[in-house]
Design a protein around this motif. Structure first.
Motif, mmCIF file in Angstrom:
data_model
loop_
_atom_site.group_PDB
_atom_site.id
_atom_site.type_symbol
_atom_site.label_atom_id
_atom_site.label_comp_id
_atom_site.label_asym_id
_atom_site.label_seq_id
_atom_site.Cartn_x
_atom_site.Cartn_y
_atom_site.Cartn_z
ATOM 1 N N GLU A 194 0.829 -1.205 0.000
ATOM 2 C CA GLU A 194 0.000 0.000 0.000
ATOM 3 C C GLU A 194 0.863 1.254 0.000
ATOM 4 O OE1 GLU A 194 -3.024 -0.136 3.061
ATOM 5 O OE2 GLU A 194 -2.835 -2.312 3.146
ATOM 6 N N ALA B 201 -0.565 6.485 -6.627
ATOM 7 C CA ALA B 201 -1.905 5.912 -6.701
ATOM 8 C C ALA B 201 -2.813 6.583 -5.673
ATOM 9 C CB ALA B 201 -1.845 4.405 -6.460
ATOM 10 N N SER B 202 -4.047 6.795 -6.058
ATOM 11 C CA SER B 202 -5.004 7.389 -5.136
ATOM 12 C C SER B 202 -5.463 6.355 -4.107
ATOM 13 C CB SER B 202 -6.216 7.918 -5.902
ATOM 14 O OG SER B 202 -6.897 6.849 -6.556
ATOM 15 N N ARG B 203 -6.131 6.827 -3.069
ATOM 16 C CA ARG B 203 -6.616 5.913 -2.038
ATOM 17 C C ARG B 203 -7.630 4.930 -2.600
ATOM 18 N NH1 ARG B 203 -7.629 9.701 3.352
ATOM 19 N NH2 ARG B 203 -5.455 10.391 3.612
ATOM 20 N N LEU B 204 -8.491 5.415 -3.485
ATOM 21 C CA LEU B 204 -9.495 4.543 -4.075
ATOM 22 C C LEU B 204 -8.843 3.462 -4.930
ATOM 23 C CD1 LEU B 204 -12.453 3.845 -4.566
ATOM 24 C CD2 LEU B 204 -12.465 5.499 -6.449
ATOM 25 N N ARG B 205 -7.834 3.845 -5.688
ATOM 26 C CA ARG B 205 -7.153 2.867 -6.540
ATOM 27 C C ARG B 205 -6.374 1.852 -5.698
ATOM 28 N NH1 ARG B 205 -5.949 1.972 -11.672
ATOM 29 N NH2 ARG B 205 -3.971 0.981 -12.216
ATOM 30 N N ARG C 41 -8.955 -0.538 -4.364
ATOM 31 C CA ARG C 41 -9.534 -1.391 -5.400
ATOM 32 C C ARG C 41 -8.529 -2.380 -5.967
ATOM 33 N NH1 ARG C 41 -10.803 2.317 -8.583
ATOM 34 N NH2 ARG C 41 -9.211 2.019 -10.187
ATOM 35 N N ALA C 42 -7.270 -1.967 -6.149
ATOM 36 C CA ALA C 42 -6.289 -2.809 -6.826
ATOM 37 C C ALA C 42 -5.403 -3.610 -5.874
ATOM 38 C CB ALA C 42 -5.404 -1.947 -7.731
#
Length: 305
Positions: free
Chosen positions: A194, A202-206, A209-210
């Motif tokens: 992370e 990378a954004s928090r949402l990405r 999700r990933a």
């Protein structure tokens, strides 16, 4: 050659005790259920499980259980994340409260929920005063059974003695299954990946999700399946908040009525409905297990690649 030391000596004895206990507690009761249902014959069994009364109750039970399980997946994931990732005052108290539905008698939970969400209750009265409304699908023409169509939407203005009350009760008893399934996985997740993803922009949402969601997917599916199966078989917490109404009648209530009221059925008729619910639970667990294996296979292939 020296024998390997075992914590529980005697494989045959340990296996025999395990199989005997499993047979007495699980296998024999389920076998008796199927044998009693077999007395009906296929024609009568089909007539019972396809009758409008049973079809309506099973449809409503499946729908309410599905909504409650999906709600528990979202909220349970959030609670498990807070308990697994953060340290805050009274965290142990909150962690202990999660297990309360396991220890609390379901009838007590039903009385508490019905009192709280009744029209004169603390939350029910407050929602009623602000004009709370929600739609719920309903089937009309019970004589058509499972072929009943189309769906009509009914607008309700209350929680107790209404479909939403049943969802609340099922969510109450099913929440611990999701939290206790997901929380250990969250605690074991490594934060290095992370942090590396965040360093790369990378954004928090990405990241969620990933990176995080693929690791949590098998546990979420397991928690969802357990909560859904728990909702399908729930009775004690639902009976009080749902009332004895046709539009909120669950499958367990149909089974009880068939046993208690001779005019509506017999004990064998009740076992037919029970077998239908049991088959639905087995099918759901089988599908969830297959999805778990597929998710684990995709994750392992991705790690190997």
């Amino acid at each position: 050659m020296s024998r390997r030391a075992r914590v529980l000596p005697g494989f045959s004895l340990s296996l025999g005790i395990a199989v005997l206990y499993l047979s007495l507690v699980v296998l024999l009761p389920l076998s008796a259920l199927f044998l009693r249902t077999a007395e009906l014959g296929w024609e009568r069994f089909y007539r019972i499980v396809t009758s409008g009364w049973v079809a309506s109750a099973v449809r409503f039970t499946l729908g309410a259980s599905l909504v409650a399980a999906l709600l528990n997946v979202v909220v349970g994931l959030l609670i498990a994340w807070v308990l697994g990732r953060y340290t805050f005052p009274f965290a142990r108290v909150l962690d202990a409260v999660i297990d309360l539905p396991f220890a609390l008698p379901t009838a007590v939970a039903g009385i508490a929920l019905s009192t709280l969400y009744a029209d004169t209750g603390l939350l029910g009265g407050a929602l009623s005063s602000v004009g709370f409304r929600y739609p719920w699908p309903a089937w009309r023409g019970f004589e058509r059974g499972w072929r009943e169509w189309p769906i009509e939407w009914t607008v309700y203005d209350r929680i107790s003695l209404a479909p939403l009350g049943v969802v609340v009760a099922m969510a109450f008893v099913g929440l611990p299954f999701v939290v206790r399934t997901v929380q250990p996985v969250i605690e074991d997740l490594s934060r290095d990946v992370e942090e590396a993803a965040a360093t790369l922009g990378a954004s928090r949402l990405r990241i969620f999700r990933a990176v995080v969601l693929p690791e949590l997917a098998p546990a979420l599916l397991t928690g969802f399946a357990l909560a859904l199966a728990r909702g399908l078989g729930e009775y004690g917490s639902v009976i009080f908040i749902s009332g004895n109404r046709p539009d909120t009648e669950i499958a367990s209530q149909v089974i009880i009525k068939m046993i208690e009221v001779n005019e509506t059925g017999t004990y064998a008729d009740a076992t037919a409905v029970a077998v239908l619910l049991l088959g639905a639970s087995f099918a759901l667990l089988l599908v969830i297990n297959l999805l778990q294996r597929a998710a684990a296979r995709v994750r392992s292939d991705g790690a190997a690649g």
